[in-house]
Design a protein around this motif. Structure first.
Motif, PDB file in Angstrom:
ATOM      1  N   SER A 133      -2.652   4.282   2.649  1.00 54.73           N
ATOM      2  CA  SER A 133      -3.052   2.904   2.348  1.00 54.73           C
ATOM      3  C   SER A 133      -1.960   1.910   2.726  1.00 54.73           C
ATOM      4  O   SER A 133      -2.203   0.706   2.726  1.00 54.73           O
ATOM      5  CB  SER A 133      -3.396   2.754   0.862  1.00 54.73           C
ATOM      6  OG  SER A 133      -4.617   3.395   0.557  1.00 54.73           O
ATOM      7  N   THR A 173      -9.971  -1.942  -1.973  1.00 56.89           N
ATOM      8  CA  THR A 173     -10.153  -0.614  -2.547  1.00 56.89           C
ATOM      9  C   THR A 173     -11.581  -0.152  -2.349  1.00 56.89           C
ATOM     10  O   THR A 173     -12.438  -0.920  -1.887  1.00 56.89           O
ATOM     11  CB  THR A 173      -9.802  -0.657  -4.052  1.00 56.89           C
ATOM     12  OG1 THR A 173      -9.817   0.663  -4.595  1.00 56.89           O
ATOM     13  CG2 THR A 173     -10.787  -1.527  -4.815  1.00 56.89           C
ATOM     14  N   GLY A 216       0.856  -1.179   0.000  1.00 56.44           N
ATOM     15  CA  GLY A 216       0.000   0.000   0.000  1.00 56.44           C
ATOM     16  C   GLY A 216       0.887   1.222   0.000  1.00 56.44           C
ATOM     17  O   GLY A 216       2.015   1.187   0.517  1.00 56.44           O
ATOM     18  N   SER A 237      -5.339   0.128  -1.995  1.00 56.48           N
ATOM     19  CA  SER A 237      -5.369   1.477  -2.542  1.00 56.48           C
ATOM     20  C   SER A 237      -6.800   1.974  -2.449  1.00 56.48           C
ATOM     21  O   SER A 237      -7.683   1.404  -3.081  1.00 56.48           O
ATOM     22  CB  SER A 237      -4.891   1.514  -3.992  1.00 56.48           C
ATOM     23  OG  SER A 237      -5.059   2.813  -4.544  1.00 56.48           O
ATOM     24  N   PRO A 274      -0.538   1.467  -7.892  1.00 53.18           N
ATOM     25  CA  PRO A 274      -1.291   0.246  -7.580  1.00 53.18           C
ATOM     26  C   PRO A 274      -1.808  -0.484  -8.812  1.00 53.18           C
ATOM     27  O   PRO A 274      -1.855  -1.721  -8.831  1.00 53.18           O
ATOM     28  CB  PRO A 274      -2.441   0.749  -6.708  1.00 53.18           C
ATOM     29  CG  PRO A 274      -2.578   2.194  -7.041  1.00 53.18           C
ATOM     30  CD  PRO A 274      -1.188   2.662  -7.334  1.00 53.18           C
ATOM     31  N   ASN A 326      -4.341   5.481  -9.212  1.00 55.59           N
ATOM     32  CA  ASN A 326      -2.997   5.910  -9.562  1.00 55.59           C
ATOM     33  C   ASN A 326      -2.196   4.811 -10.272  1.00 55.59           C
ATOM     34  O   ASN A 326      -2.504   3.619 -10.171  1.00 55.59           O
ATOM     35  CB  ASN A 326      -2.241   6.364  -8.308  1.00 55.59           C
ATOM     36  CG  ASN A 326      -2.756   7.689  -7.795  1.00 55.59           C
ATOM     37  OD1 ASN A 326      -2.940   8.636  -8.558  1.00 55.59           O
ATOM     38  ND2 ASN A 326      -3.005   7.768  -6.496  1.00 55.59           N
ATOM     39  N   GLY A 362      -7.550   3.434  -5.939  1.00 48.42           N
ATOM     40  CA  GLY A 362      -7.210   2.489  -6.994  1.00 48.42           C
ATOM     41  C   GLY A 362      -7.008   3.131  -8.348  1.00 48.42           C
ATOM     42  O   GLY A 362      -7.018   2.442  -9.372  1.00 48.42           O
ATOM     43  N   GLU A 404       3.326   7.950  -6.481  1.00 49.20           N
ATOM     44  CA  GLU A 404       2.225   7.028  -6.797  1.00 49.20           C
ATOM     45  C   GLU A 404       1.769   7.173  -8.252  1.00 49.20           C
ATOM     46  O   GLU A 404       1.092   6.297  -8.781  1.00 49.20           O
ATOM     47  CB  GLU A 404       1.038   7.283  -5.873  1.00 49.20           C
ATOM     48  CG  GLU A 404       1.272   6.879  -4.435  1.00 49.20           C
ATOM     49  CD  GLU A 404       0.038   7.075  -3.584  1.00 49.20           C
ATOM     50  OE1 GLU A 404      -1.012   6.516  -3.935  1.00 49.20           O
ATOM     51  OE2 GLU A 404       0.115   7.812  -2.577  1.00 49.20           O
TER      52      GLU A 404
END
Length: 251
Positions: A54, A145, A50, A119, A127, A124, A122, A94
Motif C-alpha cells: 500500500s 481502502t 501507506g 491501506s 493505519p 492493522n 484498513g 504494521e
C-alpha cells in the motif's frame, strides 16, 4: 487455458474495477481533490502514507512528473518497501501499537495539513492509529481502502475499528478480500492482485481533481515536469524554490 487468456482476464478484471471506482467513487474523489486544493491554497502541507504494498500508490504521487510538488511521503521505517529484511518484518510492524503516534510526533505534519492514508485492508494498528492520531492533531484525513474488509475480516486494532472509521473522506477501491482477481484449476491459491493498479489510479484521479480545483480558484497548481524534457529541471527548480517550506523530500 492459455497464458494469454489469463493475461486478458486480468486486464478485464482491472478495467472493470477501474470503471466501478470511476462511476461509484467519483463524487468522493472530487471531494478529496477539493480538500487537497484547499490545503495548497491556504498554505498547508500534504502527506501520503501507506505500508507494505500500500506504500506504492503513496510513493507514486511524490516527486514525480505531472504530480503536485507539495505531496510528501510520510515514511514509517521498515514498512515502506520490500527491501526490508526479512520482508515479513514490515508486516509485523504494521501491527505494532504506538508506532504511528511516534512517527507523526517526529514529522512536520500539523493542524490543517492533509494526510492521505492508503491501506487495502484498513485493519492493522498502524493505519488505524495513524488516522486517529492525525485527526487528533487537527489534520484532514483521506482514507483509500477496500471497505469490503470491514465486513469480511476482523480489525487487528484494540478498538475493533478500521481505517474507514477514522477518516474525513473514504475512497473505496472495491478490491475483494484477499486481493486476487483470478483462479484456475490446478492452482490452489487465487492470484493476480489488482489493488496497486486501482489504488494508484485513485490517487492520480484525486491529484487531477485537485489541480482542476486550484485552477478554478485562480491558483496555479504547483506541478512538477519531467526532468527528461527540455526545460524540466528549470521548471522544477522554480516550483521547489517557491514552495520549499512545504516540500520535505529534499532534506
Amino acid at each position: 487455458m492459455s497464458e494469454s487468456k489469463l493475461a486478458g482476464q486480468f486486464f478485464d478484471a482491472a478495467i472493470g474495477l477501474l470503471e466501478r471506482v470511476r462511476d461509484e467513487e467519483g463524487p468522493r474523489i472530487n471531494e478529496a481533490g477539493t480538500v487537497i486544493a484547499e490545503a495548497v491554497a491556504s498554505g498547508n502541507r500534504l502527506f501520503a502514507f501507506g505500508a507494505g504494498h500500500s506504500s506504492l500508490p503513496a510513493q507514486d504521487v511524490v516527486y514525480r512528473a505531472g504530480g503536485l510538488a507539495l505531496m510528501n511521503f510520510l515514511a514509517v521505517p521498515g514498512t515502506a518497501g520490500v527491501d526490508v529484511m526479512p520482508a515479513t518484518l514490515g508486516s509485523a510492524l504494521e501491527r505494532v501499537d504506538g508506532l504511528a503516534g511516534a512517527v507523526l510526533d517526529s514529522s512536520p505534519a500539523s493542524a490543517g495539513d492533509v494526510l492521505v492514508i492508503i491501506s487495502l485492508s484498513g485493519r492493522n494498528a498502524l493505519p488505524v492509529e495513524m488516522a486517529m492520531n492525525a485527526r487528533a492533531i487537527g489534520m484532514k484525513v483521506i482514507g483509500v481502502t477496500s471497505v469490503a474488509y470491514a465486513t469480511g475480516t476482523k480489525s487487528r486494532h484494540v478498538s475493533g475499528t478500521f481505517l474507514k472509521d477514522h477518516c474525513d473522506i473514504v475512497l473505496d477501491s472495491k478490491i475483494a478480500v484477499g486481493d486476487a482477481e483470478l483462479s484456475l484449476d490446478g492452482i490452489d491459491a487465487p492470484f493476480a492482485p489488482a489493488s496497486t493498479v486501482v489504488t494508484s489510479a485513485i490517487m492520480q484521479a484525486v491529484m487531477a481533481a485537485a489541480a482542476g480545483e486550484l485552477v478554478a480558484r485562480g491558483v496555479e497548481p504547483p506541478l512538477l515536469r519531467s526532468g527528461n524534457v527540455d526545460g524540466g529541471h528549470e521548471w522544477n527548480g522554480r516550483v521547489m524554490q517557491e514552495y520549499g517550506d512545504r516540500i520535505f523530500f529534499r532534506h
